[in-house]
Write an enzyme that holds these catalytic residues in place. Structure first.
Site, PDB file in Angstrom:
ATOM      1  N   TRP A 141       0.731  -1.062   0.098  1.00  0.00           N
ATOM      2  CA  TRP A 141      -0.220  -0.100   0.093  1.00  0.00           C
ATOM      3  C   TRP A 141       0.872   1.280   0.154  1.00  0.00           C
ATOM      4  CZ3 TRP A 141       2.296   2.383   4.059  1.00  0.00           C
ATOM      5  CH2 TRP A 141       2.584   1.246   4.973  1.00  0.00           C
ATOM      6  N   ASN A 142       1.929   1.297   0.138  1.00  0.00           N
ATOM      7  CA  ASN A 142       2.859   2.432   0.284  1.00  0.00           C
ATOM      8  C   ASN A 142       2.979   3.016  -0.843  1.00  0.00           C
ATOM      9  OD1 ASN A 142       4.771   0.643  -0.588  1.00  0.00           O
ATOM     10  ND2 ASN A 142       6.506   1.531   0.443  1.00  0.00           N
ATOM     11  N   CYS A 155      10.340   1.559   2.108  1.00  0.00           N
ATOM     12  CA  CYS A 155      11.171   0.804   2.396  1.00  0.00           C
ATOM     13  C   CYS A 155      12.610   1.270   2.112  1.00  0.00           C
ATOM     14  CB  CYS A 155      11.210  -0.596   1.526  1.00  0.00           C
ATOM     15  SG  CYS A 155      11.223  -0.276  -0.158  1.00  0.00           S
ATOM     16  N   LYS A 169      -2.785  -9.367  -6.667  1.00  0.00           N
ATOM     17  CA  LYS A 169      -3.475  -8.984  -5.405  1.00  0.00           C
ATOM     18  C   LYS A 169      -3.050  -7.809  -4.757  1.00  0.00           C
ATOM     19  CE  LYS A 169      -5.456  -9.509  -1.116  1.00  0.00           C
ATOM     20  NZ  LYS A 169      -5.103  -8.208  -0.729  1.00  0.00           N
ATOM     21  N   GLU A 208      11.879  -2.237  11.455  1.00  0.00           N
ATOM     22  CA  GLU A 208      11.692  -1.236  10.674  1.00  0.00           C
ATOM     23  C   GLU A 208      10.561  -0.307  10.983  1.00  0.00           C
ATOM     24  OE1 GLU A 208      10.556  -2.821   6.721  1.00  0.00           O
ATOM     25  OE2 GLU A 208      11.176  -0.903   5.828  1.00  0.00           O
ATOM     26  N   GLU A 248      10.946  -8.286  -2.756  1.00  0.00           N
ATOM     27  CA  GLU A 248      11.198  -7.097  -2.398  1.00  0.00           C
ATOM     28  C   GLU A 248      10.777  -6.830  -0.854  1.00  0.00           C
ATOM     29  OE1 GLU A 248      13.116  -4.996  -3.923  1.00  0.00           O
ATOM     30  OE2 GLU A 248      13.396  -6.393  -5.688  1.00  0.00           O
ATOM     31  N   LEU A 249      11.752  -6.912  -0.194  1.00  0.00           N
ATOM     32  CA  LEU A 249      10.966  -7.013   1.291  1.00  0.00           C
ATOM     33  C   LEU A 249      11.554  -5.575   2.080  1.00  0.00           C
ATOM     34  CD1 LEU A 249      11.749 -10.724   1.942  1.00  0.00           C
ATOM     35  CD2 LEU A 249       9.499  -9.543   1.058  1.00  0.00           C
TER      36      LEU A 249
END
Ligand code: NAD
Length: 475
Positions: A150-151, A283, A174, A380, A249-250
């Site tokens: 959502w960012n 991130c 999704k 984080e 991508e974490l």
């Protein structure tokens, strides 16, 4: 304003036959802006069957033409940016000008993915025998299941669609339940631009149910996820069950090393702006500030001044510099990190509180005197928090910087070229900014080291995660 965010399958809007879904909120007011459709397993099967057909149809469009269509999508997105930016700001909270930047960046990804599609090639090797040669062909990997956050709801999805569609794959996405509308709008633009409707699907509902069903399906060949490390591990494990390739991508927790030779005020000005962008929900956001003792006081004072003066408000107001946090859940997570630091003796120089009780606003917060076990130094924050820790020695600061499981991005502020070199070489991160904070534009490959990810997105290799090879030996 109440709206139904519907599923998009085979070019058609659908209500979702699993009944009433979740509400979608405007984070600036806390008001419900719409209901999100909920896909049943049979909706998902329809999406899978359509995507399987869409793969064949879309891959039969020659790469040169795919490139033209994706460029067309980029142009349409740019032309519709004012309208789509309002959707993005309503559901995600960011100021309108940031929403427009995100749409432009998404358009850039489509243009870039389309350009790279035109360069798809194979190669030929001479064989082991004079009469033998080997042709190495490049193929789309197949149907892609994409899970996006959502960012940057549109840009994070655009990266995956641009790579996958450029390569000739079809995609079932999704998106997050927090910000559903901008991804729907983007996919409609793709279809309007000429992408095969069956090659583009958007589904909503219970994330764990949808990912379990899609990832287990033999129709899906590739799983691509952007989000937190714990969810990334869950999805990677599920993909491993049927040996599907993954792109992950974490999270990140970017160490930002500020050396004593820089102008502390100018650096604070630059970093405050980078930190409060998208309310810190990036991130790549600088998030652990290691400041050399000699400039600690001046840097801290200036950054706290900015935090107190930053204009927080509804993203639709032109004077707003920072909007709300995306959801009550994220607001609570940020509050918890600050309360943990406070209870362990940290000094809160600015902020440290929710603003008002309407919407999910949190004040830009500067924390000092932090004990090393404060959670904000390990987890984080994904919010407008600036934890500041003094340092005196480059080896010590490198140890701290590399001491967590994250390896996404890191920043160095110094004009001393020897220190730049030493710190840059020592940082175990996929992206490093020197007197800079990075943004992910399509021309660069972004990928996390350590637990921050698997694979890269973007760069001249943008199609590669969505391709496979076949070698043909010809006698
Ligand atoms: P999260 O991982 O819980 O959610 C991120 C996305 O994953 C959402 O869209 C969510 O719907 C989806 N999701 C959650 N569980 C899922 C499941 N079982 N199957 C499929 N999808 C699932 O993260 P969050 O708490 O919403 O956001 C904060 C964290 O997200 C941050 O800590 C940050 O690490 C991470 N994040 C990273 C990036 C990045 O670009 N690397 C971007 C956004 C968020």
């Amino acid at each position: 304003m109440s709206h139904k965010f519907k599923l998009l399958i085979d070019g058609d809007d659908r209500d979702g036959i699993a009944g009433e879904g979740e509400d979608c909120f405007n984070p600036a007011t806390g008001e419900v802006i719409g209901k999100i459709a909920r896909a049943s397993l049979s909706d998902l099967d329809d999406a899978l069957n359509a995507a399987e057909r869409g793969l064949k149809e879309w891959n039969s469009v020659v790469p040169w033409e795919r490139g033209r269509i994706l460029k067309n999508a980029a142009d349409l997105l740019r032309a519709q940016q004012d309208e789509i930016a309002k959707i993005l700001t309503f559901e995600q909270g960011k100021p309108l000008y940031e929403a427009k930047e995100e749409i432009q960046r998404s358009a850039d990804f489509f243009e870039w993915g389309g350009e790279e599609a035109r360069r798809i090639h194979g190669r030929t090797l001479l064989g082991r025998e004079p009469q033998n040669h080997v042709v190495i062909e490049t193929h789309p990997i197949g149907v892609v299941a994409a899970f996006t956050p959502w960012n940057f709801p549109m840009a994070q999805a655009a990266k995956k669609f641009a790579g996958a569609l450029g390569a000739g794959c079809s995609v079932i996405c999704k998106p997050s339940q927090e910000a559903p509308g901008s991804v729907i709008a983007m996919c409609k633009v793709l279809i309007q631009a000429g992408v095969t409707p069956a090659a583009v699907a958007v589904v909503f509902g219970k994330a764990s149910e949808i990912s379990a069903h899609l990832i287990a399906s033999p129709i899906v060949a590739k799983v691509s996820f952007t989000g937190s490390i714990p969810v990334g591990k869950l999805l990677a494990k599920a993909a491993g069950e049927s040996m599907k390739t993954i792109t992950m991508e974490l999270g990140g927790h970017a160490p930002t090393i500020i050396c004593g030779d820089v102008d502390p005020e100018a650096t604070a000005d630059f970093l405050a702006k980078a930190k409060f962008k998208n309310a810190g929900q990036i991130c790549l956001s600088p998030s652990r500030f290691y400041v050399e003792e000699s400039i600690l006081e001046r840097f801290t004072a200036r950054v706290a001044e900015h935090a107190r003066a930053w204009r927080i408000g509804n993203g639709t107001e032109p004077e707003t510099q920072m909007g709300p946090i995306v959801s009550e859940r994220r607001l609570n997570a940020i509050t918890e990190l600050v309360e943990d630091a406070r209870s362990k003796g940290a000094t809160i120089l600015a902020g440290g509180n929710r603003i008002g009780d309407q919407g999910y606003f949190y004040a830009p917060t500067v924390l000092t005197d932090l004990p090393m076990d404060a959670k904000v130094l390990h987890e984080e924050p994904f919010g407008p928090l600036l934890p500041i820790v003094p340092f005196t020695n480059d080896d010590d600061v490198l140890r701290l910087a590399n001491g967590l499981e994250f390896g996404l991005s890191a920043y160095i502020f110094t004009n001393d070229s020897q220190r730049q070199q030493k710190l840059k070489d020592g940082l175990q991160y996929g992206a490093v900014g020197i007197n800079d904070v990075v943004t992910h534009h399509p021309e660069v490959p972004l990928g996390g080291w350590k637990e921050s990810g698997v694979g890269t997105e973007g760069g001249t290799e943008i199609l590669r995660p969505y391709q496979t090879t076949k070698f043909v030996s010809i006698q």
